[in-house]
Design a protein around this motif. Structure first.
Motif, PDB file in Angstrom:
ATOM      1  N   MET A   1      26.490  42.107 -29.197  1.00 36.04           N
ATOM      2  CA  MET A   1      26.599  40.675 -28.909  1.00 36.04           C
ATOM      3  C   MET A   1      26.262  39.818 -30.128  1.00 36.04           C
ATOM      4  SD  MET A   1      27.881  39.995 -26.021  1.00 36.04           S
ATOM      5  CE  MET A   1      27.394  38.328 -25.656  1.00 36.04           C
ATOM      6  N   GLU A   2      25.447  40.345 -31.054  1.00 36.33           N
ATOM      7  CA  GLU A   2      25.097  39.555 -32.234  1.00 36.33           C
ATOM      8  C   GLU A   2      26.301  39.315 -33.141  1.00 36.33           C
ATOM      9  OE1 GLU A   2      24.508  43.825 -32.881  1.00 36.33           O
ATOM     10  OE2 GLU A   2      23.503  42.507 -31.474  1.00 36.33           O
ATOM     11  N   THR A   3      27.329  40.165 -33.047  1.00 34.90           N
ATOM     12  CA  THR A   3      28.537  39.979 -33.863  1.00 34.90           C
ATOM     13  C   THR A   3      29.726  39.476 -33.049  1.00 34.90           C
ATOM     14  OG1 THR A   3      29.124  42.310 -33.559  1.00 34.90           O
ATOM     15  CG2 THR A   3      27.843  41.748 -35.527  1.00 34.90           C
ATOM     16  N   THR A   4      29.501  39.172 -31.780  1.00 34.40           N
ATOM     17  CA  THR A   4      30.576  38.681 -30.912  1.00 34.40           C
ATOM     18  C   THR A   4      30.805  37.191 -31.149  1.00 34.40           C
ATOM     19  OG1 THR A   4      30.149  40.345 -29.224  1.00 34.40           O
ATOM     20  CG2 THR A   4      31.248  38.354 -28.500  1.00 34.40           C
ATOM     21  N   MET A   5      32.067  36.820 -31.357  1.00 28.87           N
ATOM     22  CA  MET A   5      32.425  35.406 -31.504  1.00 28.87           C
ATOM     23  C   MET A   5      32.531  34.789 -30.112  1.00 28.87           C
ATOM     24  SD  MET A   5      32.688  34.862 -34.754  1.00 28.87           S
ATOM     25  CE  MET A   5      33.456  33.267 -34.736  1.00 28.87           C
ATOM     26  N   VAL A   6      32.230  33.502 -30.036  1.00 23.39           N
ATOM     27  CA  VAL A   6      32.278  32.793 -28.767  1.00 23.39           C
ATOM     28  C   VAL A   6      33.185  31.580 -28.911  1.00 23.39           C
ATOM     29  CG1 VAL A   6      30.935  31.551 -27.039  1.00 23.39           C
ATOM     30  CG2 VAL A   6      29.953  33.547 -28.170  1.00 23.39           C
ATOM     31  N   ALA A   7      34.065  31.394 -27.948  1.00 22.70           N
ATOM     32  CA  ALA A   7      34.889  30.189 -27.881  1.00 22.70           C
ATOM     33  C   ALA A   7      34.591  29.495 -26.561  1.00 22.70           C
ATOM     34  CB  ALA A   7      36.366  30.534 -27.977  1.00 22.70           C
ATOM     35  N   VAL A   8      34.448  28.181 -26.617  1.00 28.09           N
ATOM     36  CA  VAL A   8      34.228  27.373 -25.422  1.00 28.09           C
ATOM     37  C   VAL A   8      35.414  26.426 -25.292  1.00 28.09           C
ATOM     38  CG1 VAL A   8      32.722  25.717 -24.268  1.00 28.09           C
ATOM     39  CG2 VAL A   8      31.724  27.526 -25.679  1.00 28.09           C
ATOM     40  N   ASN A   9      36.112  26.547 -24.181  1.00 29.33           N
ATOM     41  CA  ASN A   9      37.319  25.735 -23.955  1.00 29.33           C
ATOM     42  C   ASN A   9      38.293  25.847 -25.126  1.00 29.33           C
ATOM     43  OD1 ASN A   9      36.244  24.894 -21.482  1.00 29.33           O
ATOM     44  ND2 ASN A   9      35.143  23.235 -22.479  1.00 29.33           N
ATOM     45  N   GLU A  10      38.500  27.086 -25.575  1.00 27.67           N
ATOM     46  CA  GLU A  10      39.465  27.463 -26.614  1.00 27.67           C
ATOM     47  C   GLU A  10      39.116  26.960 -28.015  1.00 27.67           C
ATOM     48  OE1 GLU A  10      43.471  26.646 -25.348  1.00 27.67           O
ATOM     49  OE2 GLU A  10      43.191  27.722 -23.467  1.00 27.67           O
ATOM     50  N   GLU A  11      37.843  26.636 -28.256  1.00 27.47           N
ATOM     51  CA  GLU A  11      37.388  26.265 -29.592  1.00 27.47           C
ATOM     52  C   GLU A  11      36.161  27.101 -29.927  1.00 27.47           C
ATOM     53  OE1 GLU A  11      36.919  22.159 -30.539  1.00 27.47           O
ATOM     54  OE2 GLU A  11      38.598  21.560 -29.295  1.00 27.47           O
ATOM     55  N   TYR A  12      36.155  27.668 -31.142  1.00 26.78           N
ATOM     56  CA  TYR A  12      35.010  28.479 -31.537  1.00 26.78           C
ATOM     57  C   TYR A  12      33.731  27.666 -31.459  1.00 26.78           C
ATOM     58  CZ  TYR A  12      37.942  32.336 -32.946  1.00 26.78           C
ATOM     59  OH  TYR A  12      38.821  33.385 -32.940  1.00 26.78           O
ATOM     60  N   ALA A  13      32.657  28.331 -31.028  1.00 27.77           N
ATOM     61  CA  ALA A  13      31.375  27.659 -30.824  1.00 27.77           C
ATOM     62  C   ALA A  13      30.282  28.363 -31.619  1.00 27.77           C
ATOM     63  CB  ALA A  13      31.026  27.655 -29.340  1.00 27.77           C
ATOM     64  N   LEU A  14      29.262  27.585 -31.979  1.00 32.40           N
ATOM     65  CA  LEU A  14      28.095  28.104 -32.690  1.00 32.40           C
ATOM     66  C   LEU A  14      26.952  28.300 -31.705  1.00 32.40           C
ATOM     67  CD1 LEU A  14      28.313  25.736 -35.761  1.00 32.40           C
ATOM     68  CD2 LEU A  14      29.144  28.095 -35.587  1.00 32.40           C
ATOM     69  N   ASP A  15      25.930  29.033 -32.142  1.00 32.82           N
ATOM     70  CA  ASP A  15      24.811  29.359 -31.259  1.00 32.82           C
ATOM     71  C   ASP A  15      24.138  28.137 -30.643  1.00 32.82           C
ATOM     72  OD1 ASP A  15      25.055  32.103 -31.402  1.00 32.82           O
ATOM     73  OD2 ASP A  15      23.457  32.369 -32.878  1.00 32.82           O
ATOM     74  N   HIS A  16      24.093  27.026 -31.348  1.00 36.17           N
ATOM     75  CA  HIS A  16      23.404  25.838 -30.836  1.00 36.17           C
ATOM     76  C   HIS A  16      24.289  24.965 -29.935  1.00 36.17           C
ATOM     77  CE1 HIS A  16      25.337  24.356 -34.528  1.00 36.17           C
ATOM     78  NE2 HIS A  16      25.483  23.243 -33.843  1.00 36.17           N
ATOM     79  N   ASP A  17      25.584  25.273 -29.846  1.00 41.18           N
ATOM     80  CA  ASP A  17      26.482  24.483 -28.994  1.00 41.18           C
ATOM     81  C   ASP A  17      26.118  24.672 -27.524  1.00 41.18           C
ATOM     82  OD1 ASP A  17      27.901  23.408 -31.123  1.00 41.18           O
ATOM     83  OD2 ASP A  17      29.365  25.044 -31.122  1.00 41.18           O
ATOM     84  N   VAL A  18      26.328  23.622 -26.736  1.00 48.63           N
ATOM     85  CA  VAL A  18      25.971  23.637 -25.314  1.00 48.63           C
ATOM     86  C   VAL A  18      27.199  23.894 -24.459  1.00 48.63           C
ATOM     87  CG1 VAL A  18      24.982  22.291 -23.421  1.00 48.63           C
ATOM     88  CG2 VAL A  18      24.017  22.098 -25.717  1.00 48.63           C
ATOM     89  N   ILE A  19      27.050  24.799 -23.519  1.00 53.84           N
ATOM     90  CA  ILE A  19      28.085  25.115 -22.529  1.00 53.84           C
ATOM     91  C   ILE A  19      27.672  24.429 -21.238  1.00 53.84           C
ATOM     92  CG2 ILE A  19      29.229  26.969 -21.248  1.00 53.84           C
ATOM     93  CD1 ILE A  19      28.172  28.839 -23.592  1.00 53.84           C
TER      94      ILE A  19
END
Length: 77
Positions: free
Chosen positions: A44-62
């Protein structure tokens, strides 16, 4: 509620393509930690995250209603 879309080995580890989580607000970092602890996910530490089809950073809020995609690293040649 948020929807989490799973790809590659994450689908295999959980046995589903998506999860519905009763969460109203969480950071990307906290979601990754929660999923790691709840489902014993690897990498999970190397997994990329997208929120609503935009890449997100660790501090971004879902927030409730968001769609989150977990995109693990891909290997091959």
């Amino acid at each position: 509620m948020i929807t989490v879309l799973l790809f590659a080995h994450l689908q295999d580890e959980i046995g589903q393509r998506e999860l519905k989580l009763a969460i109203t607000e969480v950071t990307v970092k906290d979601l990754k930690q929660t999923l790691t602890e709840s489902y014993h996910l690897s990498q999970m530490e190397t997994t990329m995250v997208a929120v609503n089809e935009e890449y997100a950073l660790d501090h971004d809020v879902i927030r409730a209603g968001d769609v989150v995609a977990l995109i693990p690293p891909v290997s091959g040649g």
